[in-house]
Design a protein around this motif. Sequence first.
Motif, PDB file in Angstrom:
ATOM      1  N   ARG A  86      49.415  10.359  57.160  1.00 12.02           N
ATOM      2  CA  ARG A  86      49.284   9.621  58.354  1.00 12.02           C
ATOM      3  C   ARG A  86      48.142   9.780  59.158  1.00 12.02           C
ATOM      4  O   ARG A  86      47.749   9.401  60.087  1.00 12.02           O
ATOM      5  N   GLY A  87      47.133  10.706  58.269  1.00 10.13           N
ATOM      6  CA  GLY A  87      45.923  10.571  58.913  1.00 10.13           C
ATOM      7  C   GLY A  87      45.994  11.519  60.344  1.00 10.13           C
ATOM      8  O   GLY A  87      45.089  11.241  61.197  1.00 10.13           O
ATOM      9  N   ILE A  88      46.820  12.283  60.440  1.00 15.46           N
ATOM     10  CA  ILE A  88      46.651  12.939  61.494  1.00 15.46           C
ATOM     11  C   ILE A  88      46.826  14.386  61.146  1.00 15.46           C
ATOM     12  O   ILE A  88      47.014  15.027  60.249  1.00 15.46           O
ATOM     13  N   THR A  89      46.359  15.419  62.244  1.00 18.85           N
ATOM     14  CA  THR A  89      46.250  16.763  61.980  1.00 18.85           C
ATOM     15  C   THR A  89      47.258  17.649  62.695  1.00 18.85           C
ATOM     16  O   THR A  89      47.459  17.389  63.879  1.00 18.85           O
ATOM     17  N   ILE A  90      48.084  18.380  61.982  1.00 17.67           N
ATOM     18  CA  ILE A  90      49.225  18.984  62.555  1.00 17.67           C
ATOM     19  C   ILE A  90      48.787  20.424  62.818  1.00 17.67           C
ATOM     20  O   ILE A  90      49.040  20.924  63.708  1.00 17.67           O
ATOM     21  N   LEU A  94      40.199  19.213  55.737  1.00 13.68           N
ATOM     22  CA  LEU A  94      41.039  20.337  56.331  1.00 13.68           C
ATOM     23  C   LEU A  94      42.341  19.971  56.639  1.00 13.68           C
ATOM     24  O   LEU A  94      43.174  20.869  56.739  1.00 13.68           O
ATOM     25  N   ASP A  95      42.690  18.712  56.387  1.00 15.41           N
ATOM     26  CA  ASP A  95      44.066  18.159  56.544  1.00 15.41           C
ATOM     27  C   ASP A  95      44.903  18.722  55.288  1.00 15.41           C
ATOM     28  O   ASP A  95      45.071  17.800  54.546  1.00 15.41           O
ATOM     29  N   ARG A  96      45.374  19.775  55.398  1.00 14.08           N
ATOM     30  CA  ARG A  96      45.932  20.157  53.927  1.00 14.08           C
ATOM     31  C   ARG A  96      47.342  19.483  53.691  1.00 14.08           C
ATOM     32  O   ARG A  96      47.586  19.160  52.381  1.00 14.08           O
ATOM     33  N   LYS A 121      37.565  13.183  64.907  1.00 10.46           N
ATOM     34  CA  LYS A 121      37.613  14.569  64.719  1.00 10.46           C
ATOM     35  C   LYS A 121      37.291  15.088  63.268  1.00 10.46           C
ATOM     36  O   LYS A 121      36.573  15.837  62.841  1.00 10.46           O
ATOM     37  N   SER A 122      38.489  14.788  62.384  1.00 13.06           N
ATOM     38  CA  SER A 122      38.430  15.148  61.070  1.00 13.06           C
ATOM     39  C   SER A 122      37.165  14.947  60.192  1.00 13.06           C
ATOM     40  O   SER A 122      36.598  15.500  59.500  1.00 13.06           O
ATOM     41  N   THR A 123      36.580  13.374  60.562  1.00 12.50           N
ATOM     42  CA  THR A 123      35.512  13.189  59.878  1.00 12.50           C
ATOM     43  C   THR A 123      34.394  13.968  60.223  1.00 12.50           C
ATOM     44  O   THR A 123      33.548  14.226  59.310  1.00 12.50           O
TER      45      THR A 123
HETATM   46 MG    MG Z   1      42.301  14.507  62.197  1.00 10.96          MG
END
Ligand code: MG
Length: 596
Positions: free
Chosen positions: A52-56, A43-45, A19-21
């Motif tokens: 951790r390569g995750i979107t919170i 966008l993962d600020r 998703k982020s890519t």
């Molecule tokens: Mg992501």
Amino acid sequence: TDPAIIRNFCIIAHIDHGKSTLADRMLQLTGVVQPRDMKAQYLDRMDIERERGITIKSQAVRMPWELDGASYALNMIDTPGHVDFTYEVSRSLAACEGAVLLVDAAQGIEAQTLANLYLAMENDLTIIPVLNKIDLPAAQPEKYAAELANLIGGDPEDVLKVSGKTGVGVEALLDKIVRDLPAPVGDPEAPARAMIFDSVYDTYRGVVTYVRVVDGKLSPRERIQMMSTRASHELLEIGVSSPEPTPSNGLGVGEVGYLITGVKDVRQSKVGDTVTNLLKPAAESLGGYADPKPMVFSGLYPIDGTDYPVLRDALDKLKLNDAALVYEPETSAALGFGFRVGFLGLLHLEITRERLEAEFNLDLISTAPNVVYEVTLEDKKVLTVTNPSEYPDGKVSEVREPMVSATILAPNEFVGTIMELCQSRRGDMKGMDYLSEDRVELRYRLPLAEIVFDFFDNLKSRTRGYASLDWKADGDQVADLVKVDILLQGEQVDAFSAITHRDKAYSYGVMMTSKLRELIPRQQFEVPIQAAIGSRIIARENIRAIRKDVLAKCYGGDISRKRKLLEKQKEGKKRMKMVGRVEVPQEAFIAALSSD
Ligand code: MG
Ligand code: GDP
């Protein structure tokens, strides 16, 4: 902006499906981020998100796009991908007309693909199915296109195939978003109503609130009102992120952007709340607002007791940016002064602890997490227990524990082992479906306490990493629970009390007593370690007595060596905690709590 040219969408996917890519590629293709400014997962600020390569936390960006000679404004809303943050995902979805359902072409549909798809369907979104990572040699786009089409109903031909990494197919996807998604509709003349789908604390600007305008218009310098609390604020700035914040002279129907009022705490700008105009307020809020509810509690203690004020300030600071974080002071005989902290789930706990340690330079110990129990006493009084040490002794007529409904997806060869695991965790099977000939969806109702700890790790190892899990809260049930206490020479050690199912009390008792026997040094006298339910002892170990005379070893002679030994012993003493007459090094408590 004319609503007819606006398209609001989000990307939903299982974690790591790209998703982020893909969002990065869209930012680049639409020209809102210049190649030289591009960083992966733009966008993962938050730092921790990058690590951790995750979107919170979700964010929104506005991107221009041209199709057939006409200009459009696309608003992309990035949603958090983890089950702990489902409520935030669902609010982000509610701000959109459509969703790109992204599936890794080498993995196929996973549990969070389904969970997110169902949330999107509940919000009546138009779904655009997309297979990602088609550049991978292991990709099986034809197979998974059929799986996806089968799931949402449609033709496998209509499933777009893209690579967020190379950019293949992303332009076609942007075109399809413009063509297939409906433009937002709302009443421009009605009193303003905007839904808050995110709010973030920023040291310089205070709380930045992300909104989607449904009706009317919000303009700078007017007074706005939060409909759940009736609190009013002056609108200091309003604008859109593109992706850097760009002030504008107002947001109208269908627009997505941010607003700043100067408040300092995200709880004054709650996700799900409706913003209206103070002077011309809307009659009804947009609905769907819910307070975040902590599901898991744990004690957090500084390893160095003098850090307690630092921990308190750090929690106060984190809370500015985390409406779901709750805490109150707590004291433990074993661990000293700390806090009982409530979290949305274990990931939330881990992230919070990591941030406290990294950003505030703290060393922390957390007690075994527990869920929230509702205890009805014989006199009908009802207690909410978030800490085993508050569990009443006797006079309990009923205990209820929180339940979840869980969805597990896995290749069908693992069905047997998954069923075995769920049964051993007091699970109740609710259904089973084949998504394709080799992939199964299993649905279970389980106690939350059984899945928050090591369930996922266990599931992963039983299925060689192929199973995925998603769950959501699903009421509560009466359970046969008991409190197990651990006693050192008859004195209860509060940090080790646990609420467990009656069938598991014995194994918890045996595990804890033998662990402590290993960790606690011998004393001048014999020390029994016991596990007990009320006054009934269920497990017992003994630490035999020694005569601890350190000087006896140094047959007279070397005086400086003697002094050294004495000093060493004194140093050791500083970190000792007394439990009754027993001296326990704090390290022993810490080791007992952390090593499983
Ligand atoms: Mg992501
Ligand atoms: P998210 O968790 O859904 O946001 O996924 P990310 O965008 O962080 O991607 C997860 C991993 O997959 C990262 O290592 C990416 O580099 C990789 N990835 C994402 N998209 C593609 C793609 O199209 N092709 C390949 N080969 N790898 C990709």
